[in-house]
Design an enzyme around this catalytic site. Structure first.
Site, mmCIF file in Angstrom:
data_model
loop_
_atom_site.group_PDB
_atom_site.id
_atom_site.type_symbol
_atom_site.label_atom_id
_atom_site.label_comp_id
_atom_site.label_asym_id
_atom_site.label_seq_id
_atom_site.Cartn_x
_atom_site.Cartn_y
_atom_site.Cartn_z
ATOM 1 N N PHE A 136 31.950 34.545 40.249
ATOM 2 C CA PHE A 136 30.566 34.077 40.105
ATOM 3 C C PHE A 136 30.189 34.214 38.641
ATOM 4 O O PHE A 136 30.271 35.295 38.074
ATOM 5 C CB PHE A 136 29.596 34.883 40.975
ATOM 6 C CG PHE A 136 28.189 34.351 40.869
ATOM 7 C CD1 PHE A 136 27.797 33.241 41.599
ATOM 8 C CD2 PHE A 136 27.276 34.924 39.979
ATOM 9 C CE1 PHE A 136 26.508 32.718 41.472
ATOM 10 C CE2 PHE A 136 25.989 34.404 39.852
ATOM 11 C CZ PHE A 136 25.614 33.300 40.597
ATOM 12 N N ASP A 221 33.449 38.543 31.821
ATOM 13 C CA ASP A 221 32.070 38.482 32.286
ATOM 14 C C ASP A 221 31.758 39.855 32.872
ATOM 15 O O ASP A 221 32.159 40.176 33.988
ATOM 16 C CB ASP A 221 31.939 37.368 33.340
ATOM 17 C CG ASP A 221 30.547 37.299 33.964
ATOM 18 O OD1 ASP A 221 29.785 38.276 33.838
ATOM 19 O OD2 ASP A 221 30.248 36.270 34.599
ATOM 20 N N LYS A 250 22.619 41.795 33.423
ATOM 21 C CA LYS A 250 21.906 42.538 34.475
ATOM 22 C C LYS A 250 21.344 43.907 34.070
ATOM 23 O O LYS A 250 20.149 44.076 33.992
ATOM 24 C CB LYS A 250 22.793 42.680 35.711
ATOM 25 C CG LYS A 250 22.956 41.342 36.439
ATOM 26 C CD LYS A 250 23.573 41.504 37.797
ATOM 27 C CE LYS A 250 23.409 40.287 38.665
ATOM 28 N NZ LYS A 250 24.364 39.208 38.421
HETATM 29 C C1 LIG Z 1 24.477 37.788 38.164
HETATM 30 C C2 LIG Z 1 25.709 37.293 37.495
HETATM 31 C C3 LIG Z 1 25.687 36.172 36.652
HETATM 32 C C4 LIG Z 1 24.447 35.334 36.459
HETATM 33 O O1 LIG Z 1 23.395 36.027 35.872
HETATM 34 P P1 LIG Z 1 21.911 35.392 35.903
HETATM 35 O O2 LIG Z 1 21.110 36.370 35.086
HETATM 36 O O3 LIG Z 1 21.486 35.305 37.326
HETATM 37 O O4 LIG Z 1 21.999 34.056 35.261
HETATM 38 C C5 LIG Z 1 26.858 35.822 36.023
HETATM 39 N N1 LIG Z 1 27.995 36.516 36.198
HETATM 40 C C6 LIG Z 1 28.051 37.603 36.979
HETATM 41 C C7 LIG Z 1 29.331 38.352 37.119
HETATM 42 C C8 LIG Z 1 26.922 38.016 37.681
HETATM 43 O O5 LIG Z 1 26.995 39.072 38.501
#
Ligand SMILES: *Cc1c(COP(=O)(O)O)cnc(C)c1O
Length: 399
Positions: A136, A221, A250
């Site tokens: 994701f 990421d 986050k």
């Molecule tokens: C939550 C998340 C995103 C997206 O972040 P947003 O602030 O919702 O755009 C991208 N990569 C990972 C691994 C995430 O957990």
């Protein structure tokens, strides 16, 4: 009689596009690991606003930083310098492999910056990015394209080109996808939304070697795994593998919207005035909150505390899995991102389990249609873990 919760829900449902099926509670206050709704009900929060409020809700030091910065200066754009964003960069650089930073406002934006940087750095004709199935990376079109879950793509075609997805944990399959068009490999050191799926150290080392062999950039990421969540400041530290680019969001400002892309001097040199930008990125208030958050996380003993609670919580969840083998097959994860893995029978009632926990005043979620996911504030206590475990045992016994 309409309650405060019901009244806010009714008003909100008139206006918001239906992208979320919200729980029937309007939260009005947060403190530590607890939330209170409009009707005065208290919830023990093992979701933390989706792995965001790592220091707990309304941590006094973060609140103080937000309040004093808000009284001084809120926004000026990136046409000028500001001290909070500068201080934040100094702390991030001092505590990571990175030398340069681009500030954004969310995870998807941080990943967009990483994708654009990888492409422009590689030069014309080298634009393909390989990510993993089950990953994701966000909801904007490019980060959606990078997200290895076809269900999120449906209805949004044409999806931006240049994104390939390799099977989870399979190095040989990944190498077969590398061509002279490839510029980068993008992956989460541990898939969060995909169901708390851990990538083995050997695999991460393998993709580092692949990147070096083929001249590709390795992008981690760490939007969900970063900032202490796995028990080290960044999850990749535990694998001994250093990326070329890392994205954060986050947990960075304990709840204020923020995102960051970190990289090296050499790679960063491919971004020059005009190649990328953000009106709000590095906003003084969000940056001040991030500085306060990092200062707490970097205090002696904080990360050790996360690891200690992780050991205890993992053991307790494992005992639960042993007790309910028909529903749970085990525990996985790292630090305080843990998943109780559901069996097929468990998956069928995953949503019901989470709903029952909500009714009992415990917040958590069902991730990737595979696990009960727990991402409590990193300040969670043993007593709070015990309360979660007790409630979970009661709910599992009902099924
Ligand atoms: C939550 C998340 C995103 C997206 O972040 P947003 O602030 O919702 O755009 C991208 N990569 C990972 C691994 C995430 O957990």
């Amino acid at each position: 009689m309409t309650t405060e919760n019901a009244s806010i829900k009714e008003r909100a449902d008139n206006f918001f596009v239906g992208t979320y099926a919200r729980y029937p509670a309007a939260m009005v206050k947060g403190e530590g690991c607890f939330l209170t709704d409009g009707d005065g009900r208290k919830y023990l929060d093992f979701l933390s606003g989706i792995a965001v409020c790592s220091l707990g809700h309304c941590h006094p030091k973060v609140t103080e930083a937000i309040q004093s910065q808000a009284a001084e200066l809120v926004h000026v754009s990136n046409l000028y310098y500001t001290e909070p964003m500068t201080r934040l960069a100094e702390i991030l650089v001092a505590n990571s492999f990175a030398e340069k930073i681009f500030m954004a406002n969310s995870g998807a934006e941080a990943n967009e910056a990483a994708i654009k940087l990888a492409r422009i750095h590689a030069g014309e004709g080298r634009y393909e990015i390989i990510s993993l199935l089950g990953s994701f990376h966000g909801r904007t079109l490019a980060t959606l394209a990078a997200t290895g879950q076809p269900k999120f793509h449906k209805g949004f075609e044409p999806i931006p080109q240049g994104f390939l997805h390799a099977p989870f944990g399979d190095l040989q399959a990944l190498e077969k996808m590398v061509t002279d068009r490839t510029c980068a490999i993008l992956c989460e050191p541990l898939q969060g939304e995909g169901g708390v799926r851990v990538l083995q150290r050997e695999y991460l080392q393998g993709i580092r070697d692949l990147c070096d062999k083929h001249g590709l950039l390795l992008i981690f990421d760490e939007i969900q795994t970063g900032l202490g969540r796995t028990g080290t400041l960044f999850a990749h530290e535990q694998s001994g593998v250093t990326p070329d680019i890392m994205t954060l969001a986050k947990g960075l400002a304990n709840g204020l919207p923020i995102g960051a892309m970190l990289t090296t001097n050499t790679i960063a040199a491919s971004f020059i005035p005009g190649t990328h930008g953000s009106t709000f990125g590095g906003n003084p208030v969000a940056s001040a909150a991030a500085v306060a958050t990092l200062n707490v996380m970097l205090e002696d003993g904080f990360l050790e505390g996360v690891r200690a609670q992780s050991t205890y919580f993992t053991e307790e969840l494992q005992k639960m899995a042993d007790r309910y083998p028909a529903l749970l097959s085990g525990v996985r994860g790292s630090g305080l991102i843990l998943g109780a893995v559901l069996t097929e029978a468990g998956i069928a009632i995953g949503t019901d389990i989470v709903n029952r926990m909500f009714e009992k005043g415990l917040l958590m979620n069902f991730a990737g249609n595979l696990v009960l996911r727990f991402v409590p504030p990193l300040i969670v206590t043993k007593e709070e873990i015990d309360a979660l475990i007790t409630a979970l045992a009661e709910v599992l016994a009902e099924f």
